[in-house]
Scaffold this motif. Structure first.
Motif, PDB file in Angstrom:
ATOM      1  N   ILE A 134      80.290  60.512   8.479  1.00 22.07           N
ATOM      2  CA  ILE A 134      80.225  59.920   7.147  1.00 22.07           C
ATOM      3  C   ILE A 134      80.708  58.479   7.288  1.00 22.07           C
ATOM      4  CG2 ILE A 134      81.092  59.974   4.782  1.00 22.07           C
ATOM      5  CD1 ILE A 134      81.460  63.005   5.134  1.00 22.07           C
ATOM      6  N   LEU A 135      79.805  57.565   6.976  1.00 22.93           N
ATOM      7  CA  LEU A 135      80.067  56.140   7.120  1.00 22.93           C
ATOM      8  C   LEU A 135      79.323  55.374   6.045  1.00 22.93           C
ATOM      9  CD1 LEU A 135      79.463  55.950  10.946  1.00 22.93           C
ATOM     10  CD2 LEU A 135      81.566  55.201   9.851  1.00 22.93           C
ATOM     11  N   PRO A 136      79.792  54.172   5.711  1.00 21.77           N
ATOM     12  CA  PRO A 136      78.980  53.334   4.830  1.00 21.77           C
ATOM     13  C   PRO A 136      77.705  52.921   5.576  1.00 21.77           C
ATOM     14  CG  PRO A 136      80.909  52.128   5.607  1.00 21.77           C
ATOM     15  CD  PRO A 136      81.037  53.537   6.103  1.00 21.77           C
ATOM     16  N   GLU A 137      76.725  52.416   4.847  1.00 17.38           N
ATOM     17  CA  GLU A 137      75.462  52.020   5.474  1.00 17.38           C
ATOM     18  C   GLU A 137      75.696  51.058   6.626  1.00 17.38           C
ATOM     19  OE1 GLU A 137      71.237  49.947   4.279  1.00 17.38           O
ATOM     20  OE2 GLU A 137      72.404  50.947   2.720  1.00 17.38           O
ATOM     21  N   ILE A 138      76.577  50.092   6.396  1.00 17.53           N
ATOM     22  CA  ILE A 138      76.966  49.172   7.462  1.00 17.53           C
ATOM     23  C   ILE A 138      78.482  49.247   7.573  1.00 17.53           C
ATOM     24  CG2 ILE A 138      77.049  46.784   8.237  1.00 17.53           C
ATOM     25  CD1 ILE A 138      74.444  46.348   6.653  1.00 17.53           C
ATOM     26  N   SER A 139      78.934  49.615   8.764  1.00 18.79           N
ATOM     27  CA  SER A 139      80.358  49.807   8.999  1.00 18.79           C
ATOM     28  C   SER A 139      80.924  48.647   9.809  1.00 18.79           C
ATOM     29  CB  SER A 139      80.554  51.128   9.759  1.00 18.79           C
ATOM     30  OG  SER A 139      81.888  51.257  10.178  1.00 18.79           O
ATOM     31  N   GLU A 140      82.202  48.398   9.609  1.00 14.71           N
ATOM     32  CA  GLU A 140      82.878  47.358  10.389  1.00 14.71           C
ATOM     33  C   GLU A 140      83.058  47.783  11.840  1.00 14.71           C
ATOM     34  OE1 GLU A 140      86.560  46.456   8.459  1.00 14.71           O
ATOM     35  OE2 GLU A 140      85.602  45.845   6.607  1.00 14.71           O
ATOM     36  N   ILE A 141      82.839  49.063  12.125  1.00 16.74           N
ATOM     37  CA  ILE A 141      83.058  49.571  13.483  1.00 16.74           C
ATOM     38  C   ILE A 141      81.744  50.060  14.107  1.00 16.74           C
ATOM     39  CG2 ILE A 141      85.503  50.104  13.184  1.00 16.74           C
ATOM     40  CD1 ILE A 141      84.600  53.089  12.799  1.00 16.74           C
TER      41      ILE A 141
END
Length: 131
Positions: free
Chosen positions: A94-101
């Motif tokens: 589960i992640l946002p569409e674009i992740s900082e990682i």
């Protein structure tokens, strides 16, 4: 219906629970963790996956972080082989569409995909829509 003590784990860094209705071990990272603070929750997830053969492993990595080199090595050489032995076949992120990682997620996904089906979604429910 009550949870067994082995069906939940919580520390300052992560919360893990077995969700019987979905046959899911749900691992939520709360904040950055390394070494024992990282490995204890991961081991708790592994124990739940061993107890519930064939369950789905879902990691909420919205509060994710870059792993230190030693934790990545441990994850690849110990955790992933042990995870495969549990009978788990699906790993949901589960992640946002674009992740900082993104780099960290790509690193793990490339390794995980060797033995598991990887599903990336923005919400818990969305993982199931893709199964």
């Amino acid at each position: 219906m009550s949870l067994k003590d082995t069906d939940k784990f919580e520390s300052d860094y992560a919360k893990i629970e077995y969700i019987e209705k979905d046959n899911v071990v749900f691992h939520v990272w709360k904040k950055e963790a390394h070494f024992d603070d990282y490995r204890k929750p991961v081991m708790a997830s592994l124990e739940m996956l061993r107890s519930h053969k064939g369950s789905i492993f879902i990691v909420d990595a919205r509060n994710g972080f870059e792993d230190v080199k030693e934790d990545v090595e441990w994850g690849f050489t110990y955790f992933l082989p042990e995870l495969k032995r549990t009978g788990c076949e699906v790993w949901g992120f589960i992640l946002p569409e674009i992740s900082e990682i993104e780099g960290e997620i790509d690193l793990w996904t490339n390794e995980i995909e060797k033995n598991f089906r990887v599903i990336r979604a923005e919400k818990y429910e969305d993982v199931f829509e893709q199964i």
